[in-house]
Design an enzyme around this catalytic site. Structure first.
Site, mmCIF file in Angstrom:
data_model
loop_
_atom_site.group_PDB
_atom_site.id
_atom_site.type_symbol
_atom_site.label_atom_id
_atom_site.label_comp_id
_atom_site.label_asym_id
_atom_site.label_seq_id
_atom_site.Cartn_x
_atom_site.Cartn_y
_atom_site.Cartn_z
ATOM 1 N N ASP A 20 0.823 -1.222 0.000
ATOM 2 C CA ASP A 20 0.000 0.000 0.000
ATOM 3 C C ASP A 20 0.853 1.266 0.000
ATOM 4 O O ASP A 20 0.656 2.166 -0.816
ATOM 5 C CB ASP A 20 -0.900 0.061 1.252
ATOM 6 N N ARG A 100 0.197 4.511 17.070
ATOM 7 C CA ARG A 100 -0.264 5.521 16.101
ATOM 8 C C ARG A 100 -0.023 6.960 16.506
ATOM 9 O O ARG A 100 0.447 7.751 15.687
ATOM 10 C CB ARG A 100 -1.748 5.302 15.760
ATOM 11 N N ASP A 129 -7.209 3.014 12.528
ATOM 12 C CA ASP A 129 -5.910 3.679 12.411
ATOM 13 C C ASP A 129 -5.994 5.041 11.721
ATOM 14 O O ASP A 129 -5.298 5.976 12.097
ATOM 15 C CB ASP A 129 -4.912 2.760 11.691
ATOM 16 N N SER A 181 -2.467 -9.924 6.801
ATOM 17 C CA SER A 181 -2.074 -8.534 6.994
ATOM 18 C C SER A 181 -1.613 -8.417 8.441
ATOM 19 O O SER A 181 -2.373 -8.683 9.373
ATOM 20 C CB SER A 181 -3.272 -7.629 6.712
HETATM 21 N N1 ARG Z 1 -7.963 -3.738 15.452
HETATM 22 C C1 ARG Z 1 -6.708 -3.291 15.970
HETATM 23 C C2 ARG Z 1 -6.766 -1.824 16.258
HETATM 24 O O1 ARG Z 1 -7.585 -1.147 15.724
HETATM 25 C C3 ARG Z 1 -5.555 -3.692 15.100
HETATM 26 C C4 ARG Z 1 -5.378 -2.927 13.845
HETATM 27 C C5 ARG Z 1 -4.306 -3.531 13.033
HETATM 28 N N2 ARG Z 1 -3.885 -2.599 12.069
HETATM 29 C C6 ARG Z 1 -3.397 -2.936 10.892
HETATM 30 N N3 ARG Z 1 -3.000 -1.968 10.135
HETATM 31 N N4 ARG Z 1 -3.271 -4.177 10.519
HETATM 32 O O2 ARG Z 1 -6.017 -1.337 17.044
#
Ligand code: ARG
Length: 408
Positions: A20, A100, A129, A181
């Site tokens: 990405d 983040r 995110d 992923s």
């Molecule tokens: N569901 C989790 C969160 O929102 C994990 C997110 C994983 N992120 C990713 N880019 N694969 O914190």
């Protein structure tokens, strides 16, 4: 292709080296006519960062900034979350969510340093995110432009992205049929894949990255001791350790015992439920030991009050509002509460299991004389009856009043 809404001259783009964010570099150049600088922060994801930097340049970035953020991540984000016992919906130790705000903060700082007018990230429109990145950026640099190419572009599948990359001759990640992923850092790992979208399906055995299958663990059980000072882990088995070494060691150790696997359905900020598979070996041990130490060092009211606060704190982290005023206020409470949370906790590890076997602290409030049923009992037994008489008085009064009202 739609025309860009705003003109940007220079964009700092969060870059992981994956498909990405690799495709984002030429896409941003084509659609915004801007110069692209990439930013990569090391949160302990275990990637070769000099290779990532080179790849960013080869993909068309004019500059590739790489930072080692591990110590800052641990000291300024992970340890506060441990002190607050922040675990989302009772299961998720928040490793992605905690990373983040720091990444976004650095992204904005780099953008300001390089005179850029926008930042870009590679988050999808369905996830948390994007919220975390953008809320942080708006809280720290409200003037900064924000671009989320994955919400804009017409590359809907992985194949579309690969074709786009090939047509522009940019290096794409060499993946050997890896359908997962993965988002990993030193606090844990999140694994997503199509198969796990079916809630009844067990996660495939090759999906796990940090932990051994508990049914394959042949190690003898063993005990470890975690040492804490003011709510923060500082050593293992009495040996003081640097924070990176400590987490690396505990991840390996607990991982070998298959400890720290989490399979849950969680409520995302954007309104949907999602199946999440996480691994958090070190975080599992540290949170359980920390709470155990609070059980002996905090008084009953503070301990229970803090349990409510922990949920609020976890929601703040999950929602990406780390840099808001409420987190500051709660942090002050949490830090104050941790002054006496020092001592050690003994944990026995066996296949897939970590069990607390002992705890002690110079600040312990446990009084063996009060607790014992043997000789040396200092508890005033005669005080119990009067206490209960008054404690039960209001219930007794209600019962008597009801009877009277019903004409008995
Ligand atoms: N569901 C989790 C969160 O929102 C994990 C997110 C994983 N992120 C990713 N880019 N694969 O914190």
């Amino acid at each position: 292709m739609s025309a860009p809404k705003t003109e940007y001259k220079k964009i700092v783009c969060a870059y992981s080296g994956g498909l990405d964010t690799s495709v984002m570099i030429p896409w941003l150049k084509e659609h915004y006519g801007a110069e692209i600088i990439t930013y990569t922060g090391d949160l302990g994801q275990g990637e070769d960062l000099s290779a990532i930097r080179q790849k960013a340049i080869d993909t068309g970035a004019s500059e590739a900034v790489v930072d080692d953020l591990r110590e800052r991540f641990i000291n300024e984000f992970l340890w506060p979350s441990v002190k607050a016992s922040a675990i989302y919906e009772g299961m998720y130790p928040l490793h992605t969510a905690l990373g983040r705000p720091l990444l976004s903060q650095r992204l904005v700082e780099v953008a300001i340093d390089y005179g850029a007018d926008a930042i870009a990230h590679g988050c999808t429109a369905k996830g948390n995110d994007q919220v975390r990145f953008e809320v942080t950026a708006k809280a720290l640099a409200p003037q900064m432009g924000i671009i989320a190419p994955l919400r804009e572009w017409e590359l809907h599948t992985r194949e579309d992205e690969v074709d786009y990359a090939i047509a522009r001759n940019i290096p794409i990640p060499i993946t050997k049929e890896k359908p997962y992923s993965i988002d990993q850092n030193i606090w844990g790992c999140a694994i997503e894949c199509g198969e796990m979208e079916e809630l009844w399906a067990e996660p495939p055995s090759d999906a796990w990255m940090m932990t051994k299958d508990p049914s394959h663990v042949t190690l003898e059980t063993r005990e470890i001791i975690l040492n804490f000072e003011k709510g923060v882990p500082v050593g293992v088995d009495g040996k003081m350790m640097d924070c990176i070494d400590l987490l690396t060691h505990l991840n390996e150790l607990a991982g070998e015992y298959g400890v720290g696997r989490i399979d849950m359905v969680e409520n995302r900020v954007v309104g949907l439920k999602s199946r999440e598979v996480y691994e958090a070996p070190a975080a599992t041990l540290i949170h359980m030991a920390h709470t155990e130490l609070e059980r002996i060092t905090l008084d009953r009211e503070t301990f229970n009050y803090k349990r409510h606060l922990s949920q609020d704190f976890a929601n703040i982290i999950y929602d990406g509002t780390w840099f808001g005023p409420l987190r500051d206020c709660l942090q002050a409470f949490v830090d104050h509460s941790q002054q006496t949370v020092s001592g050690e906790v003994r944990i026995r590890l066996s296949a897939g299991l970590a069990r607390i076997t002992g705890r002690r602290s110079p600040f312990s409030l446990y009084d063996e004389g009060l607790a014992t049923y043997s000789d040396g009992d200092t508890f005033d037994r005669s005080a119990a009856k009067g206490f209960i008489d008054l404690f039960a008085l209001s219930y007794q009064t209600v019962a008597q009043a009801r009877r009277k009202q019903q004409g008995e």
